[in-house]
Enzyme design. Structure first.
Site, PDB file in Angstrom:
ATOM      1  N   VAL A  51     -18.025 -13.628 -24.377  1.00  0.00           N
ATOM      2  CA  VAL A  51     -17.653 -14.873 -23.700  1.00  0.00           C
ATOM      3  C   VAL A  51     -18.336 -15.015 -22.337  1.00  0.00           C
ATOM      4  O   VAL A  51     -18.786 -16.092 -21.963  1.00  0.00           O
ATOM      5  CB  VAL A  51     -16.110 -15.034 -23.609  1.00  0.00           C
ATOM      6  N   CYS A  78       5.310  -6.149   1.612  1.00  0.00           N
ATOM      7  CA  CYS A  78       5.674  -4.735   1.598  1.00  0.00           C
ATOM      8  C   CYS A  78       4.965  -3.982   2.725  1.00  0.00           C
ATOM      9  O   CYS A  78       5.266  -4.212   3.883  1.00  0.00           O
ATOM     10  CB  CYS A  78       5.418  -4.141   0.210  1.00  0.00           C
ATOM     11  N   GLY A 112       0.841  -1.198   0.000  1.00  0.00           N
ATOM     12  CA  GLY A 112       0.000   0.000   0.000  1.00  0.00           C
ATOM     13  C   GLY A 112       0.869   1.238   0.000  1.00  0.00           C
ATOM     14  O   GLY A 112       2.058   1.166   0.332  1.00  0.00           O
ATOM     15  N   LYS A 126     -11.431 -12.619 -15.843  1.00  0.00           N
ATOM     16  CA  LYS A 126     -11.677 -13.002 -17.238  1.00  0.00           C
ATOM     17  C   LYS A 126     -10.982 -14.311 -17.623  1.00  0.00           C
ATOM     18  O   LYS A 126     -11.566 -15.160 -18.288  1.00  0.00           O
ATOM     19  CB  LYS A 126     -11.168 -11.881 -18.146  1.00  0.00           C
TER      20      LYS A 126
HETATM   21  N1  LIG Z   1     -26.534  -6.572 -26.130  1.00  0.00           N
HETATM   22  C1  LIG Z   1     -26.784  -7.238 -25.012  1.00  0.00           C
HETATM   23  N2  LIG Z   1     -27.918  -7.966 -24.854  1.00  0.00           N
HETATM   24  C2  LIG Z   1     -28.171  -8.629 -23.729  1.00  0.00           C
HETATM   25  N3  LIG Z   1     -27.382  -8.627 -22.664  1.00  0.00           N
HETATM   26  C3  LIG Z   1     -26.245  -7.925 -22.733  1.00  0.00           C
HETATM   27  C4  LIG Z   1     -25.875  -7.206 -23.905  1.00  0.00           C
HETATM   28  N4  LIG Z   1     -24.679  -6.622 -23.690  1.00  0.00           N
HETATM   29  C5  LIG Z   1     -24.312  -6.960 -22.446  1.00  0.00           C
HETATM   30  N5  LIG Z   1     -25.247  -7.745 -21.861  1.00  0.00           N
HETATM   31  C6  LIG Z   1     -25.230  -8.298 -20.502  1.00  0.00           C
HETATM   32  O1  LIG Z   1     -24.289  -7.566 -19.720  1.00  0.00           O
HETATM   33  C7  LIG Z   1     -23.275  -8.454 -19.244  1.00  0.00           C
HETATM   34  C8  LIG Z   1     -21.944  -7.764 -19.150  1.00  0.00           C
HETATM   35  O2  LIG Z   1     -21.473  -7.400 -20.447  1.00  0.00           O
HETATM   36  P1  LIG Z   1     -19.998  -7.729 -20.854  1.00  0.00           P
HETATM   37  O3  LIG Z   1     -19.721  -7.098 -22.156  1.00  0.00           O
HETATM   38  O4  LIG Z   1     -19.130  -7.437 -19.685  1.00  0.00           O
HETATM   39  O5  LIG Z   1     -19.988  -9.312 -20.978  1.00  0.00           O
HETATM   40  P2  LIG Z   1     -20.140 -10.217 -22.258  1.00  0.00           P
HETATM   41  O6  LIG Z   1     -20.652  -9.401 -23.378  1.00  0.00           O
HETATM   42  O7  LIG Z   1     -20.968 -11.388 -21.898  1.00  0.00           O
HETATM   43  O8  LIG Z   1     -18.692 -10.709 -22.511  1.00  0.00           O
HETATM   44  P3  LIG Z   1     -17.459  -9.860 -23.069  1.00  0.00           P
HETATM   45  O9  LIG Z   1     -16.860  -9.205 -21.852  1.00  0.00           O
HETATM   46  O10 LIG Z   1     -16.593 -10.892 -23.648  1.00  0.00           O
HETATM   47  O11 LIG Z   1     -17.963  -8.867 -24.035  1.00  0.00           O
HETATM   48  C9  LIG Z   1     -23.292  -9.586 -20.251  1.00  0.00           C
HETATM   49  O12 LIG Z   1     -22.696 -10.738 -19.718  1.00  0.00           O
HETATM   50  C10 LIG Z   1     -24.756  -9.738 -20.519  1.00  0.00           C
HETATM   51  O13 LIG Z   1     -25.382 -10.451 -19.488  1.00  0.00           O
HETATM   52  N1  LIG Z   2       4.705  -0.860  -1.966  1.00  0.00           N
HETATM   53  C1  LIG Z   2       4.468  -0.644  -0.691  1.00  0.00           C
HETATM   54  O1  LIG Z   2       3.732  -1.341  -0.014  1.00  0.00           O
HETATM   55  C2  LIG Z   2       5.102   0.586  -0.115  1.00  0.00           C
HETATM   56  C3  LIG Z   2       5.034   0.673   1.398  1.00  0.00           C
HETATM   57  C4  LIG Z   2       5.593   1.964   1.967  1.00  0.00           C
HETATM   58  N2  LIG Z   2       4.790   3.066   1.573  1.00  0.00           N
HETATM   59  C5  LIG Z   2       7.044   2.181   1.485  1.00  0.00           C
HETATM   60  O2  LIG Z   2       7.289   2.976   0.587  1.00  0.00           O
HETATM   61  O3  LIG Z   2       7.888   1.520   2.030  1.00  0.00           O
END
Ligand SMILES: Nc1ncnc2c1ncn2[C@@H]1O[C@H](COP(=O)(O)OP(=O)(O)OP(=O)(O)O)[C@@H](O)[C@H]1O
Ligand SMILES: NC(=O)CC[C@H](N)C(=O)O
Ligand SMILES: O=c1[nH]c(=O)c2[nH+]cn([C@@H]3O[C@H](COP(=O)(O)O)[C@@H](O)[C@H]3O)c2[nH]1
Ligand SMILES: [Mg+2]
Length: 574
Positions: free
Chosen positions: A287, A143, A116, A430
């Site tokens: 995905v 740290c 931190g 992810k």
């Molecule tokens: N066009 C859409 N229609 C329906 N649901 C959606 C749409 N876009 C996003 N969402 C919802 O929002 C969520 C978050 O979106 P996000 O883009 O993070 O995920 P993803 O589209 O499933 O995957 P990726 O991150 O790979 O794009 C999705 O998982 C889905 O549930």
């Molecule tokens: N990266 C860190 O946790 C730093 C700790 C503290 N601030 C230092 O500089 O020593």
């Protein structure tokens, strides 16, 4: 159809296989409104509620082997969490004011105290419950975590005569449990200005550097270990071994954090909670939601309806591609809703990024409500929300995370949802979701598809979002992705997209003056999307992309390449 998005064949077997029993994690016990409220509460304001959220989100498969990471505001806390999970042990981030009773309730196998920016001797520097050292559970301080841990156990930490930033030469006592397998002389990555000045005799030094006599220590009676360097970064070549030693030799973890187990153990829970009700799943073709849909299809079969929303903010050909991909290969009830007019109406005149996100989040929910109105018994909304979405929306469990942006599916949600949320991936990064996709048998194309955010092109169209701006952006984005695929760079990059800037630049085309807009190209490499570096796309490829966009997309006379890392920039421009 855009070549990048050519339909990924989803083998029937992947969907109908009964090898894995799937389950989802849900927050069904609590009505949705209070759940949302609860997550925005900071630990310090309402510690009990936040702690409850942590407990609820822990996947059943991981319950008996948890490593809480106390976050003192480290830049690397995500990385620590990932390294622990990569080593097969489930980790969760918590705030520094978690009590030892709460930690005990998590039944941790060990505890990690992160680094931190503070100095332990400053007024108001964060500390932790000193009783956590008496829980009988091994603690590793990294740290700042080492500095605060040793201070609470009697050491004195002072500003160091020589600061260490970057690579240092480390001499390690590799006969000790923590340093086992580490060469006696090795390198490590440091980032500190303070260090232990006086160490009580109950401590045993385990490593030194030329300027840091206590680069690693352990307590003789209590299971406390501390390292001044950062074992979680790849620049500490034996950092992995040190973390492995801590987890397996010191904490006795057995490595039960595996995706197949996660799926299996969560199946019963989702079935139990959903009962005979129905679930709608927001399916984007990305995905995350594809994995969620596949899990739910396994768990509850025809009680699932997926809803794909055309929000008018999609890329060229995306709607057709998603329809074909899922209708052709997924055996699920998929509804496509065209809500582009409503979304674009909501965005008219709006330029403030957070307000765009909030409006989009709200509209998504309206659309899901309308789409489920004629489906009997819908109680749940499933989304592909990931851990980074939660953290970046400022809803993280540590209570310390800033609100970087309102992810439409977390911070952008309205208080009154009208659904209970099913978010099976809420605790995952992810790369873990991708592993899950592989376990589920999703195709390579699906698993490795670049993410595309729910707010879509709205956050890549800086300034006001209009049909004409979106059209220009779609054309530029299509060219960009075509070239990335054609040059075999799609799998080598993590996310690539175009952004249209609300400024005009002067150019000369065909001997005439132009005054047109600018496209920025963003291409990043990252594993977890929490930190990212800009991709070193070869100049020749950039040249072709630039030429093609300027020649083929009317309204653009200049292309820039974004060379910012995250942090300090974010991946999206808004
Ligand atoms: N066009 C859409 N229609 C329906 N649901 C959606 C749409 N876009 C996003 N969402 C919802 O929002 C969520 C978050 O979106 P996000 O883009 O993070 O995920 P993803 O589209 O499933 O995957 P990726 O991150 O790979 O794009 C999705 O998982 C889905 O549930
Ligand atoms: N990266 C860190 O946790 C730093 C700790 C503290 N601030 C230092 O500089 O020593
Ligand atoms: O579904 C989403 N809803 C959102 O509101 C959202 N905002 C960012 N992203 C995606 O998250 C990752 C990290 O993005 P940032 O560095 O811009 O925060 C990147 O992959 C972004 O594309 C979102 N995804
Ligand atoms: Mg997406």
């Amino acid at each position: 159809m855009n070549r990048v998005f050519k339909a990924a064949k989803m083998p029937e077997a992947a969907i109908s296989a009964t090898i894995f029993l799937f389950q989802s994690r849900l927050h069904a016990q609590c009505p949705t409104g209070p759940v949302i409220e609860k997550r925005v509460v900071k630990m310090s304001e309402n510690q009990t509620d936040t702690f409850q959220a942590i407990l609820e989100d822990i996947p059943a498969a991981a319950r008996d082997q948890i490593i809480p990471i106390v976050d003192f505001g480290s830049q690397y806390v995500q990385l620590i969490a990932r390294r622990v999970r990569e080593a097969g042990v489930y980790s969760v981030m918590v705030g520094p004011n978690i009590t030892h009773e709460q930690l005990k309730a998590l039944r941790p196998k060990g505890i990690i105290l992160s680094g931190g920016p503070s100095s332990v001797y400053e007024d108001g520097a964060p500390t932790c419950d000193p009783d956590l050292f008496d829980l009988g559970v091994p603690v590793l301080g990294i740290c700042y975590g080492m500095q605060i841990g040793t201070t609470l156990l009697g050491a004195t930490v002072k500003n160091a005569p020589a600061r260490e930033y970057g690579r240092v030469q480390l001499k390690a006592d590799n006969k000790t449990e923590l340093m086992k397998g580490v060469p006696q002389s090795t390198t490590a990555w440091m980032s500190h200005g303070d260090q232990i000045a006086e160490l009580p005799e109950e401590f045993i030094p385990l490593a030194t550097t030329p300027t840091c006599p206590y680069a690693a220590v352990r307590h003789a009676d209590k299971p406390f270990y501390g390292v001044q360097f950062h074992p979680e970064v790849t620049h500490t070549p034996h950092g992995k071994d040190i973390l492995h030693n801590f987890l397996y030799n010191i904490c006795d973890c057995t490595g039960n954090w595996r995706m197949a187990d996660f799926l299996k153990s969560e199946t019963t829970r989702i079935r139990d909670i959903v009962g005979d009700k129905r679930v709608i799943c927001g399916l984007s073709g990305g995905v995350d939601s594809s994995v969620v849909a596949a899990m739910l299809a396994q768990a509850i079969g025809d009680q699932l309806t997926c809803v794909f929303v055309d929000n008018g903010l999609l890329r060229k050909g995306e709607r057709d591609m998603v329809e074909q991909m899922f209708n052709g290969h997924f055996n699920i009830d998929l509804r496509v809703v065209d809500a582009s007019k409503q979304f674009l109406g909501d965005l008219a005149g709006i330029t403030e990024p957070q307000e765009k996100r909030r409006r989009i989040g709200h509209r998504f929910i309206e659309v899901f409500k309308e789409a489920s109105a004629d489906i009997e018994g819908v109680e749940f909304l499933a989304q592909g929300t990931l851990y980074p979405d939660v953290i970046e929306s400022g809803h993280g469990y540590s209570g310390e995370a800033a609100n970087i942006k309102l992810h439409h599916n977390v911070g952008g949600l309205p208080a009154e949802l009208g659904f209970k949320l099913i978010e099976p991936l809420r605790a995952l990064f992810k790369d873990e979701v991708r592993q899950l996709g592989q376990v589920l048998g999703l195709t390579e194309e699906m698993v490795w598809r670049h993410p595309f955010p729910g707010p879509g092109l709205a956050v890549r169209c800086l300034g006001e979002v209009t049909e004409s701006q979106l059209d220009i952006l779609r054309d530029a984005d299509e060219i960009l992705l075509e070239e990335i695929v054609a040059n075999n760079l799609y799998r080598k990059t993590s996310q690539v997209f175009a952004v249209i800037l609300p400024v005009k630049a002067v150019g000369v085309m065909g001997d005439g003056r132009t005054h047109e807009q600018v496209i920025a190209i963003r291409a990043v490499e990252t594993q977890d999307f929490m930190t990212a570096d800009w991709a070193r796309i070869p100049y020749e490829v950039l040249a072709t992309i630039s030429n093609r966009i300027i020649n083929e997309v009317p309204g653009i006379n200049r292309v820039c390449y974004d060379i910012s890392s995250k942090p300090p920039a974010t991946i999206e421009w808004e």
